[in-house]
Design an enzyme around this catalytic site. Structure first.
Site, short mmCIF file in Angstrom:
data_model
loop_
_atom_site.label_atom_id
_atom_site.label_comp_id
_atom_site.label_asym_id
_atom_site.label_seq_id
_atom_site.Cartn_x
_atom_site.Cartn_y
_atom_site.Cartn_z
N CYS B 94 0.84 -1.19 0.00
CA CYS B 94 0.00 0.00 0.00
C CYS B 94 0.88 1.24 0.00
O CYS B 94 2.09 1.18 0.19
CB CYS B 94 -0.95 0.02 1.19
SG CYS B 94 -0.16 0.35 2.76
N CYS B 109 14.64 27.44 18.16
CA CYS B 109 15.72 28.38 18.46
C CYS B 109 16.50 28.76 17.20
O CYS B 109 17.03 29.86 17.10
CB CYS B 109 16.64 27.83 19.54
SG CYS B 109 17.37 26.26 19.11
N CYS B 373 1.77 -5.36 7.40
CA CYS B 373 0.95 -4.15 7.34
C CYS B 373 -0.51 -4.56 7.24
O CYS B 373 -0.89 -5.25 6.31
CB CYS B 373 1.36 -3.33 6.11
SG CYS B 373 0.22 -2.03 5.69
N CYS B 376 -2.42 -3.26 3.84
CA CYS B 376 -2.29 -3.81 2.49
C CYS B 376 -2.28 -5.33 2.46
O CYS B 376 -2.46 -5.93 1.43
CB CYS B 376 -1.07 -3.23 1.78
SG CYS B 376 0.50 -3.71 2.44
#
Lengths: 323, 579
Positions: B94, B109, B373, B376
């Site tokens: 994916c 800063c 994952c 996907c």
């Protein structure tokens, strides 16, 4: 840099692309003149690209009348029957192109490419032709070469899902960014005729089969006295015969030009719009590189085939002289 | 008729879209109808056959989750280099599987006290100074950050940006000028530690740069007063500076600074307090360019033209027609494969600037779905939990919201709805769901026990996943404080967390900070394949895999949403099912 500054209007309009290639390149572009002939899908894509990029002027040559067939891959022809009564394809395209960018002078030249004299070609920085026979390609390329200044010559052909670009920049100088320094480089190009006379056996290994296949079909059409693209599946036997002859004459294995590829090329003679977009995009990029003098131009053939999706560059020149 | 939905980032890829559209039109893949116009701006909550997204990252992430089909073009046009990829659920990884570089951020800063590059000055001018003077006064602003230490000066800082009664604009402008470019630098210089290993900045006061009687020098103001048209108000015009490519001298920048400030008050007073920087706002760009250049001069940083500053400040995406045309063509070719279900021939294509292995267009095979994952791959998730003690609320809070990241979840057990969130629920349902939340899993109307498969959906993200429930009696209080264990799921890369903090450990207030990306960070090296390697696609793929990255897009552009469809009634189907 020579010449005037870009106008405020130009700077605003071309803002995003100036960020890519710089103001100098934009200035050169806006002073350049381009000629195109054969207003089919790929050339139309190309025209749109360089009109948007902001060339100085663009001259169109195509005296054919608008037909159903011309409509199919030419998005510059409005799908409206009334709009082009009695106009040539070039004239209709000219009207549409002006709308893309009013700052570019787009015009039409009537007549046949071969009838224009040398002084005509002198006016241009780049000449792009399409749908031309083998003989015509050689002739126009020669005229560009004989011109008093350097006129870049491009030929582009699309056959169905495949496309080919030929480039002759003669003697091209360009600047190349190497780390921090800008290096001046130079390339020698062969003319179309010179490239065609390079024997196949001296070409480097693994030259794409598309190169040979396109040559076979080009010779076939030339021998039969046909216009580019006037070929169909009925010619397969003749094409295969010619392939055998050419392979024998060049001591090239016949297996390097698959029959299936030849068959595919002569079956789908119509144009495939995404291929036109890709080839027209690459061609636009090359012409811009040449005019701006920025970036490494390709030498001297580009091929694209939908089947494998590769966009391949081949150098077809005499290995001894480089041109 | 094909159903295609096209998402794209409006401004940057308007061109790409038009070409794409015209190519599609000519392929006969779509029909040109008046409907196209009426279909603009329809939200993404509809159920379509195929979807295509171009450069809209938000949409992409949601689409990946939905498992629909997506084509992307990642633009890195600085080098005229683009990548077209295809993402199809179950077939390729994916979109989110590839780590995306976190947008370039700068420590507070660096921006407020120690700039070392021009982009730091731009961020300061745009996000701090411009916001302070013309933006929302209630917004917190770090402009005077370093004077916080000096208690005595804090009052001085508090009201310095307010224009005093009867103070004329030149006086006011000079006071601001002296404060931010002079006084503030002097204060910063007093902290000697800071400058030990740094270039020491030089305070700049207006009297040192400009003559006292400025009015006589630039009396052209009346010219710009002819019209009240917003876009024509320009300090460059008043001062007779024309070329945006020129670098202004310190004096020119100073005059632009004062002139632009004055013009904002004279011509655009109503907008003051609500302005935010917009790259198309000429006066704002002039002001930011001038301020950034004065600051750059003070810190010994090379000066930049308005053209360059506008590009940096506006995150302008470079664009050329040729690349767009090639990309549009490649997208259509992939789209056709997608529509023909020609799954074996999907390719991702690199459009290269330099010829590599004889190629300008280099196709490589898409990567396989990533097994770890959950977006996907189709691996179901598994949840170990004590079904006799844990409540539905625990699952919703600790798993569905905290881990799966669903904000509007819907939980189903078979056909039974156990929980959902939404605006259009009636009171009875709301009460019902609230009651369910407090119930122990095994005592729900449709009991959840070991072996139960729950379906969890997020309406907003159109994400669906299944969770297998496994009962477990005991959990280690220290190692498993949630009292439950979710497997088959991996922590997403913590991109967002990085964005929130900076070098000082402070929390950023201004989201604009993250949006500035440094142009040089975009450079990408092309894969190098050893000599003699054949044009072997998987080989190239391995080489390039590590180098894939995506450029954060310009957030100034509104995301537009366009689709072509004849059957958009189906958009309502989903809703109906839920009621």
């Amino acid at each position: 840099m020579d010449g005037e500054e870009l106008t405020e209007q130009e700077t605003a309009l071309y803002d995003r692309q100036i960020r890519v290639w710089g103001a100098d390149a934009q200035r050169r572009l806006s002073k350049s003149h381009v000629l195109v002939s054969g207003m089919k899908g790929t050339v139309v894509e190309f025209c749109k690209n360089i009109v948007l990029a902001g060339v100085g002027s663009l001259t169109l040559v195509d005296d054919r009348m608008v037909t159903e067939e011309a409509l199919s891959a030419n998005f510059l022809i409005p799908p409206n029957d009334n709009a082009y009564g009695g106009k040539t394809i070039a004239e209709v395209c000219c009207d549409s192109l002006k709308e893309f960018n009013p700052m570019v002078r787009v015009s039409v030249e009537k007549g046949d490419l071969s009838s224009f004299g040398l002084e005509f070609y002198d006016k241009f920085d780049a000449v792009v032709i399409s749908c031309c026979s083998f003989t015509m390609k050689k002739l126009i390329n020669e005229k560009c070469r004989k011109s008093s200044k350097r006129v870049a010559f491009y030929n582009v052909d699309c056959r169905g899902s495949c496309g080919e670009i030929f480039v002759d920049l003669q003697n091209h100088k360009y600047s190349k960014q190497k780390l921090e320094d800008t290096v001046e480089c130079q390339l020698e190009y062969p003319s179309f005729e010179e490239a065609m006379s390079v024997p196949w056996r001296v070409l480097p290994n693994k030259v794409t089969k598309l190169y040979f296949a396109m040559r076979v079909i080009e010779r076939f059409e030339d021998a039969e006295g046909r216009n580019a693209g006037e070929i169909s599946i009925e010619d397969l036997a003749g094409v295969l015969n010619l392939k055998k002859e050419l392979c024998e004459a060049n001591s090239l294995s016949v297996s390097l030009i698959p029959d299936t590829l030849l068959e595919r090329l002569i079956t789908s003679t119509g144009e495939f719009p995404p291929v036109c977009a890709i080839i027209g995009g690459i061609l636009g990029q090359e012409v811009i590189k040449n005019i701006s003098g920025k970036g490494v131009p390709l030498k001297n053939f580009f091929f694209f085939d939908v089947m494998d999706g590769k966009g391949i560059v081949e150098d077809i020149s005499n290995p001894n002289t480089g041109s | 008729m094909f159903y295609l939905q096209i998402y794209l980032d409006a401004q940057a890829h308007y061109n790409c879209f038009t070409f794409f559209y015209s190519v599609m039109l000519h392929c006969g893949m779509i029909e040109k109808t008046d409907k196209l116009i009426s279909l603009l701006n329809i939200g993404p909550n509809s159920d379509y056959f195929e979807r295509i997204a171009i450069n809209d990252i938000e949409c992409l992430c949601q689409l990946c989750a939905r498992g629909t089909i997506i084509l992307v073009n990642h633009c890195e046009l600085e080098e005229v280099f683009v990548l077209v990829t295809v993402h199809v659920k179950g077939r390729t990884e994916c979109y989110e599987c590839q780590p995306k570089p976190a947008p370039k951020t700068y420590p507070v800063c660096t921006i407020t006290s120690t700039p070392s590059k021009f982009v730091h000055c731009i961020v300061w001018a745009k996000d701090l100074l411009f916001a302070k003077l013309f933006g929302d006064k209630n917004q917190e602003n770090d402009l005077n950050v370093h004077s916080r230490d000096a208690a005595s000066s804090s009052e001085h800082a508090a009201d310095v940006f307010e224009r005093r009664k009867d103070e004329d604009f030149d006086q006011y402008g000079r006071r601001i000028y002296d404060h931010v470019f002079g006084y503030n630098i002097d204060v910063a210089l007093s902290n000697k530690e800071t400058w030990k290993n740094r270039h020491t900045p030089k305070p700049i006061y207006s009297k040192d740069v400009l003559p006292d009687k400025l009015n006589q020098l630039n009396g052209n103001l009346d010219k710009s007063g002819v019209t009240d048209d917003f876009s024509s108000v320009s300090a460059m015009v008043s001062l007779g500076l024309k070329n945006p490519q020129d670098k202004w001298s310190l004096m020119e920048s100073s005059r632009i600074f004062l002139e632009a400030l004055k013009l904002f008050f004279l011509k655009r007073e109503k907008e003051i307090g609500n302005l935010s920087f917009d790259k198309d706002d000429q006066l704002a760009v002039e002001f930011v360019t001038a301020a950034a250049n004065i600051r750059a001069a003070s810190f010994g940083i090379p000066l930049h033209s308005l053209f360059e500053a506008k590009g940096i400040a506006g995150n302008i995406v470079h664009a050329v027609a040729t690349t767009n045309a090639v990309v549009a063509g490649l997208i259509v070719i992939e789209a056709i494969k997608v529509l023909q279900k020609d799954t074996n021939n999907y390719r991702m294509t690199y459009c290269l600037e330099h010829i590599t292995q004889k190629m300008l267009l280099m196709p490589v095979e898409p990567y396989e779905p990533n097994k770890s994952c959950y977006v996907c791959s189709e691996t179901p998730l598994s949840l170990e939990i004590n079904t006799n003690r844990s409540k539905l609320r625990d699952v919703v809070e600790k798993v569905v919201k905290a881990k799966l990241g669903m904000n509007f979840p819907l939980i189903m057990h078979g056909a039974n709805l156990l929980y959902e969130v939404g605006d259009d629920l009636d009171e009875v349902m709301v009460a019902n769901y609230a009651a369910n939340l407090e119930k122990v899993l095994s005592e729900l109307p449709s009991p959840i026990t070991s072996g139960t498969m729950l379906t969890v959906e997020d309406l907003q993200q159109e994400l669906t996943c299944n969770i297998n429930i496994k009962h477990r009696e005991e959990f280690d209080e220290e190692k498993e404080p949630d009292g439950m264990v979710l497997t088959g799921w991996e922590q997403a890369p913590p991109v967002e967390e990085e964005e929130k903090s900076n070098g000082n450990g402070e929390t950023k207030k201004d989201s604009e900070f993250e949006e500035i990306s440094e142009p040089s960070a975009k450079k990408r090296k092309l894969p190098e394949v050893p000599e003699g390697t054949d044009l072997d696609v998987p080989n190239v793929a391995n080489e390039t895999k590590k180098q894939k990255e995506v450029q954060k897009l310009d957030d100034d552009d509104d995301d537009d949403f366009v689709m072509f469809d004849d059957h958009w009634d189906s958009a309502k189907n989903k809703k109906k099912r839920l009621q």
